[in-house]
Design an enzyme around this catalytic site. Structure first.
Site, short mmCIF file in Angstrom:
data_model
loop_
_atom_site.label_atom_id
_atom_site.label_comp_id
_atom_site.label_asym_id
_atom_site.label_seq_id
_atom_site.Cartn_x
_atom_site.Cartn_y
_atom_site.Cartn_z
N ASP A 190 -0.48 -7.78 -9.12
CA ASP A 190 -1.01 -6.80 -9.27
C ASP A 190 -2.08 -6.03 -9.41
O ASP A 190 -2.20 -5.06 -9.89
CB ASP A 190 0.24 -5.97 -10.52
CG ASP A 190 -0.02 -6.68 -12.21
OD1 ASP A 190 -1.28 -7.17 -11.84
OD2 ASP A 190 0.24 -6.32 -12.35
N SER A 191 -3.01 -7.58 -9.59
CA SER A 191 -4.25 -7.19 -9.26
C SER A 191 -4.68 -6.22 -7.60
O SER A 191 -6.01 -5.80 -8.07
CB SER A 191 -4.67 -8.36 -9.08
OG SER A 191 -4.37 -9.47 -8.26
N GLU A 227 4.81 -10.84 -17.34
CA GLU A 227 3.78 -11.04 -18.66
C GLU A 227 4.11 -10.96 -20.48
O GLU A 227 5.91 -10.42 -20.22
CB GLU A 227 2.71 -10.02 -18.44
CG GLU A 227 2.25 -10.10 -17.42
CD GLU A 227 1.08 -9.53 -17.75
OE1 GLU A 227 0.16 -9.17 -16.06
OE2 GLU A 227 1.01 -8.01 -18.75
N GLU A 258 -3.43 -17.58 -18.03
CA GLU A 258 -4.53 -16.50 -18.25
C GLU A 258 -5.87 -16.62 -19.16
O GLU A 258 -5.15 -15.66 -20.36
CB GLU A 258 -4.20 -15.33 -17.50
CG GLU A 258 -5.84 -14.42 -17.27
CD GLU A 258 -5.26 -12.91 -16.37
OE1 GLU A 258 -6.34 -12.19 -16.22
OE2 GLU A 258 -4.12 -12.83 -15.90
N LYS A 279 7.34 -12.86 -11.53
CA LYS A 279 7.01 -13.03 -12.36
C LYS A 279 6.42 -11.83 -13.21
O LYS A 279 6.30 -10.87 -12.92
CB LYS A 279 5.41 -13.22 -12.20
CG LYS A 279 4.53 -13.86 -12.60
CD LYS A 279 3.16 -14.36 -12.75
CE LYS A 279 2.11 -13.58 -12.17
NZ LYS A 279 1.52 -12.27 -13.26
N ASP A 296 4.80 -9.73 -8.07
CA ASP A 296 4.71 -9.51 -9.35
C ASP A 296 5.68 -8.52 -9.94
O ASP A 296 5.49 -7.60 -9.17
CB ASP A 296 3.26 -9.15 -10.11
CG ASP A 296 2.41 -9.95 -11.03
OD1 ASP A 296 2.89 -10.91 -11.42
OD2 ASP A 296 0.71 -9.57 -10.69
#
Length: 255
Positions: A45-46, A114, A181, A112, A84
């Site tokens: 999602d960057s 978070e 991270e 993925k 993501d």
């Protein structure tokens, strides 16, 4: 290989050759990175920042992720394609599974998300449905507004213990790997030694984790307006593009 087979192969790399991972957001980049032998392509999602021009990842939608995951998947890479789950796409186990299924339908081999303990039931719902999941601990970009900025994690024994506890909950729920991270190097190394699945680090220092992931625009120097302090560019694409565009402008105007 199926997504499960690719994820299993990466999990078995723990303690063996380090894992290489790069972000990819489009078809040509995915092809080029796969030809270079990268193990894992993260449709991160960057892309909200380095492709779409948003200030952070909190503006990224599931529709964005599906669009870019499909583009990467069309390259038919040998690497595992990891999609993501964006913010607000996994508020509960049922929605998390539905979102994960959409990413897989778009071409992702695995997904993925978070967070640690509070995400364990969501991870379990996805993995029990046969979709591999990668965890993400330490600094969580989707919570940047809540936390008021990007901060290094694992600085105190209490913080380190909390990350480890989250990792153990994710492993019990079935993740095949965990991204760490912006975790301080000593803590990242200790967590890597302590858990049974590979850790993939970004901003955690060199060789502290079982693998490393980098944002491709940082690697090739195509997003010069912001480069994280831990990034190590291997090229300067931005300068090459400017020079090529300038040469084009001059050629057309002078003809």
């Amino acid at each position: 290989m199926s997504g499960i087979e690719k994820a299993t192969a990466l999990r078995q790399r723990k303690g063996d050759r380090r894992i290489t991972a790069l972000t990819a957001y489009d078809y040509p980049t995915a092809r080029l990175l796969d030809e270079a032998g990268v193990d894992l392509l993260l449709v991160g999602d960057s892309l909200g920042m380095v492709v779409l021009g948003y200030p952070d990842t909190t503006h990224v939608t599931l529709e964005h992720m599906l669009h870019h995951t499909a583009a990467v998947a069309r390259a038919e890479p040998k690497a595992l394609v990891l999609g993501d789950l964006p913010i607000d796409s996994y508020p509960d186990p049922e929605t998390a599974l539905a979102s994960a299924r959409q990413l897989v339908e778009a071409g992702a081999d695995a997904v993925k998300l978070e967070g640690g303990i509070r995400q364990a039931e969501k991870v379990r719902a996805i993995t029990e449905a046969g979709i591999p999941v990668c965890g993400h601990l330490g600094m969580l970009p989707q919570r940047v507004l809540e936390e008021g900025g990007y901060r290094k994690k694992g600085k105190t024994p209490e913080q380190a213990a909390a990350i480890l506890e989250g990792a153990e909950a994710l492993i019990e729920a079935g993740v095949f790997a965990i991204v760490l991270e912006s975790v301080v190097a000593d803590t990242a190394a200790e967590i890597t030694r302590s858990i049974s699945v590979p850790t993939i680090g970004i901003g955690c220092g060199e060789t502290t984790c079982d693998g490393e992931v980098a944002v491709v625009t940082d690697l090739v120097g195509s997003f010069p307006w912001f480069v994280p302090p831990f990034a190590k560019p291997e090229a300067d694409v931005a300068t090459s593009v400017r020079k090529a565009a300038l040469a084009y402008v001059n050629r057309v105007q002078e003809s």
